[in-house]
Write an enzyme that holds these catalytic residues in place. Structure first.
Site, PDB file in Angstrom:
ATOM      1  N   GLU A 106       0.841  -1.195   0.000  1.00 30.58           N
ATOM      2  CA  GLU A 106       0.000   0.000   0.000  1.00 30.58           C
ATOM      3  C   GLU A 106       0.876   1.246   0.000  1.00 30.58           C
ATOM      4  OE1 GLU A 106      -3.371  -2.007   2.977  1.00 30.58           O
ATOM      5  OE2 GLU A 106      -2.156  -0.299   3.646  1.00 30.58           O
TER       6      GLU A 106
ATOM      7  N   LYS B 271       2.351   4.504   1.353  1.00 33.40           N
ATOM      8  CA  LYS B 271       2.493   5.087   2.694  1.00 33.40           C
ATOM      9  C   LYS B 271       2.203   6.580   2.590  1.00 33.40           C
ATOM     10  CE  LYS B 271       5.250   5.100   6.868  1.00 33.40           C
ATOM     11  NZ  LYS B 271       4.689   6.389   7.280  1.00 33.40           N
TER      12      LYS B 271
ATOM     13  N   ARG C 133      -2.390   9.420  11.399  1.00 32.99           N
ATOM     14  CA  ARG C 133      -3.109   8.159  11.624  1.00 32.99           C
ATOM     15  C   ARG C 133      -4.422   8.484  12.320  1.00 32.99           C
ATOM     16  NH1 ARG C 133      -0.721   2.990  12.407  1.00 32.99           N
ATOM     17  NH2 ARG C 133      -2.372   1.416  12.359  1.00 32.99           N
TER      18      ARG C 133
ATOM     19  N   ARG D 261      -3.429   8.576  16.665  1.00 31.97           N
ATOM     20  CA  ARG D 261      -2.505   7.572  17.187  1.00 31.97           C
ATOM     21  C   ARG D 261      -2.132   7.846  18.636  1.00 31.97           C
ATOM     22  NH1 ARG D 261       3.173   6.016  14.149  1.00 31.97           N
ATOM     23  NH2 ARG D 261       4.276   5.220  15.953  1.00 31.97           N
TER      24      ARG D 261
ATOM     25  N   GLU E 180      -5.738   6.826   7.485  1.00 37.73           N
ATOM     26  CA  GLU E 180      -4.839   7.982   7.485  1.00 37.73           C
ATOM     27  C   GLU E 180      -5.635   9.217   7.065  1.00 37.73           C
ATOM     28  OE1 GLU E 180      -0.507   9.021   7.868  1.00 37.73           O
ATOM     29  OE2 GLU E 180      -1.694   7.247   8.338  1.00 37.73           O
TER      30      GLU E 180
ATOM     31  N   PHE F 116      -7.593   1.638   5.640  1.00 40.25           N
ATOM     32  CA  PHE F 116      -6.832   0.462   5.223  1.00 40.25           C
ATOM     33  C   PHE F 116      -7.044  -0.757   6.115  1.00 40.25           C
ATOM     34  CE2 PHE F 116      -3.799   3.404   7.389  1.00 40.25           C
ATOM     35  CZ  PHE F 116      -3.623   2.700   8.570  1.00 40.25           C
TER      36      PHE F 116
ATOM     37  N   ARG G  57       4.639  -2.992  17.385  1.00 40.78           N
ATOM     38  CA  ARG G  57       5.427  -2.669  16.197  1.00 40.78           C
ATOM     39  C   ARG G  57       6.164  -3.956  15.813  1.00 40.78           C
ATOM     40  NH1 ARG G  57       7.326   2.073  14.181  1.00 40.78           N
ATOM     41  NH2 ARG G  57       7.026   3.253  16.112  1.00 40.78           N
TER      42      ARG G  57
ATOM     43  N   LYS H 160       7.815  -0.915   6.627  1.00 40.42           N
ATOM     44  CA  LYS H 160       7.903   0.355   5.901  1.00 40.42           C
ATOM     45  C   LYS H 160       9.035   0.295   4.877  1.00 40.42           C
ATOM     46  CE  LYS H 160       8.228   2.662   9.823  1.00 40.42           C
ATOM     47  NZ  LYS H 160       8.323   3.738  10.843  1.00 40.42           N
TER      48      LYS H 160
END
Length: 571
Positions: free
Chosen positions: A248, A250, A255, A270, A300, A340, A415, A421
């Site tokens: 996807e 970025k 967020r 976030r 986003e 997403f 994470r 990323k």
């Protein structure tokens, strides 16, 4: 429950720096607390009376609080100011003045946790004519009934800084220790509820079973799943996702986590902040585009150029974050939400489903419109196709790509390498701002440079990595100086490990994105992380991150090793 019990525990926490000892102190406090009081005691240990996601201000500032202290203790404004100059902490001033109290009569009523909690929660509700005086009176009554140590922590709670070195992350281990449950289960329950008070109460009442019963609640933000850096590029991504992934774009925005419950809409960031009121132009769009009556989705928030229809830089979204003239700015800077992921669809919790299943559900429950979109994805396995897609995304002004493991579940607050990323080649670090140095020459009157730190995941300490003084515009320096004025502390924060002594210490709350030429090993007397940055440069303030999401020592070390490996390969 007597507030004195809580205040004495806070005093012990302030006096110890040992991670394990702090856990034991909190654990012992939790065991002493009746289960029905835990949703008050736990927030108070964190120095607040509302969950992190509730945007409430007491409306009583430092000067008003000084008046409340004076009213409760009988001492003059000048005396309080002199002590503030000496002690640098209104909590300590209150403690000292209460010990020397001129007024010899104390209220007969014992100060309780309930009384403190409920009265401080009332402060935002006191409005209208004379509201400031009524707020001062409310706090003053608490202080009149308080012992010296109680007074210190009542004042610090109103200021939102207990100075005892306890952040939310530490609660996980303390709850696990108090009730003999796995810390991983405690953490998972918190990621779903964003409320350690609720987690502690459920654990105290029903143990591990109580934790597993906690689930998503519309209107309570969920800690979002986070992406890890792909240190070695496309080859590493394909290896970690077993040869194929969803890719996807970025996007460069904020967020955002939209919640829907019938006609009621919430938009959480976030950082667990409720931004719904800042984006009234999106409420109808979310309501109409998300089909179920009950849903939590992930996406986003992106600013859109009115003339070209293309996304604008992250900083433009921040211009929409304001309390006044919201409708005018909404017209000037329209925003879209690109979705997403889905966490809750109707009565169905989706976080344990695979990414592929969640994506199918998202496509099914969202009717895209002018302001609500679904992020495009491509499932790829060919390195050249992935590289071409990344280059295309970067050429359009985006940050790069996100690669998502097709079989991964939604790991709230984690994470992990399930999401990776793939950014442009220039690496950056997101570092906590812990202090600053006074500007000189042309920068006189501002903070000329800042002291930055990375997070130690094991201890929650912030260890210094760099000072940064370049990359700022004059306007940014001026605005940042004003911003950090509200975060100044009289002494080094208890969770900061630094051998460097800046001109100003700050409550660790803000995060800077920094680029650099190189990471270097550093002696601990220079930087306590063991690393330093060569030619660091400010990129932007990460308004979408809080310190708990800043890069860790592990991140810095990994980037250093990657850099050294690349250098040795070049030679």
């Amino acid at each position: 429950m007597k507030y004195q019990v809580l205040a004495e525990a806070c005093q012990e926490l302030e006096e110890t720096s040992s991670y394990l000892d702090k856990n034991t102190i909190i654990s012992d406090l939790l065991k002493k607390t009746p289960a029905e009081k835990l949703e008050m005691v736990v927030p108070l240990v964190l120095g607040r009376v509302f969950p992190a996601y509730v945007s409430q201000e007491t409306g009583i500032g430092l000067q008003q609080l000084k008046k409340a202290v004076g009213k409760a203790t009988g001492y003059s404004k000048d005396k309080i100011e002199d002590l503030m100059e000496e002690l640098g902490d209104l909590g300590k001033v209150t403690e000292k003045l209460t010990e020397e109290k001129k007024q010899t009569t104390l209220a007969e009523e014992t100060l309780t946790v309930e009384k403190v909690f409920q009265n401080l929660r009332k402060l935002p509700e006191i409005t209208g004519e004379g509201s400031v005086d009524r707020k001062i009176s409310t706090v003053s009554k608490l202080l009149t009934a308080a012992s010296p140590v109680e007074g210190k922590f009542v004042v610090r709670t109103v200021l939102g800084d207990l100075r005892i070195g306890v952040a939310e992350g530490r609660l996980r281990d303390a709850i696990a220790e108090a009730y003999d449950v796995p810390p991983e289960e405690v953490e998972h329950a918190y990621m779903l509820t964003t409320d350690y008070g609720k987690v502690a109460k459920a654990t105290a009442e029903e143990g591990e079973e109580g934790l597993t019963d906690l689930d998503l609640t519309v209107g309570h933000p969920v800690n979002p799943m986070l992406a890890q850096r792909a240190e070695e590029g496309i080859e590493e991504v394909l290896e970690r996702v077993e040869g194929k992934a969803a890719f996807e774009t970025k996007l460069d925005g904020i967020r955002i986590q939209p919640h829907k419950k019938k006609d009621e809409i919430f938009l959480f960031t976030r950082r667990m902040e409720d931004y719904t009121h800042m984006f009234p132009d999106l409420e109808d769009a979310v309501r109409e585009s998300i089909k179920p009556n009950k849903a939590i989705v992930d996406g986003e928030l992106v600013a859109i150029n009115k003339e070209t229809g293309k996304p604008m830089p992250f900083q433009e979204v921040l211009r929409r974050r304001r309390k006044y003239d919201i409708e005018d700015v909404a017209e000037e800077i329209p925003v879209h939400i690109y979705l997403f992921d889905v966490l809750l669809s109707g009565e169905k919790t989706m976080i344990k489903e695979t990414y592929s299943e969640r994506r199918k559900e998202l496509d099914k429950i969202v009717d895209p419109g002018e302001k609500i979109k679904i992020v495009e994805q491509q499932i790829l396995e060919d390195p050249e196709e992935i590289k071409a897609l990344r280059n295309e995304a970067i050429s359009r002004g985006h940050e790069g790509l996100l690669a998502k493991n097709l079989d991964s579940t939604y790991r709230a607050g984690r994470r992990e390498f399930a999401w990776l990323k793939l950014k442009a080649e220039v690496e950056t670090l997101d570092l906590a701002v812990v202090g600053a140095f006074a500007g000189k020459g042309d920068r006189a009157g501002t903070c000329g440079s800042y002291l930055l730190a990375a997070r130690d995941k094991e201890t929650d300490e912030l260890k210094t990595v760099s000072k940064v003084g370049s990359g700022f515009t004059d306007e940014e320096l001026e605005n940042l100086t004003k911003k950090f004025e509200k975060l100044k502390l009289g002494e080094k924060p208890s969770n900061v490990d630094s051998e460097i002594d800046p001109d100003y210490w700050f409550k660790p709350q803000e995060v800077f994105e920094i680029n650099y030429e190189e990471i270097q090993e550093s002696p601990s007397e220079a930087h306590t992380s063991g690393y330093g940055l060569r030619f660091p440069r400010y990129v932007k303030t990460r308004e979408d991150l809080d310190v708990s999401s800043a890069d860790t020592l592990e991140d810095v070390e990994r980037l250093f090793k990657k850099q050294e490996k690349r250098k040795s390969g070049e030679s």
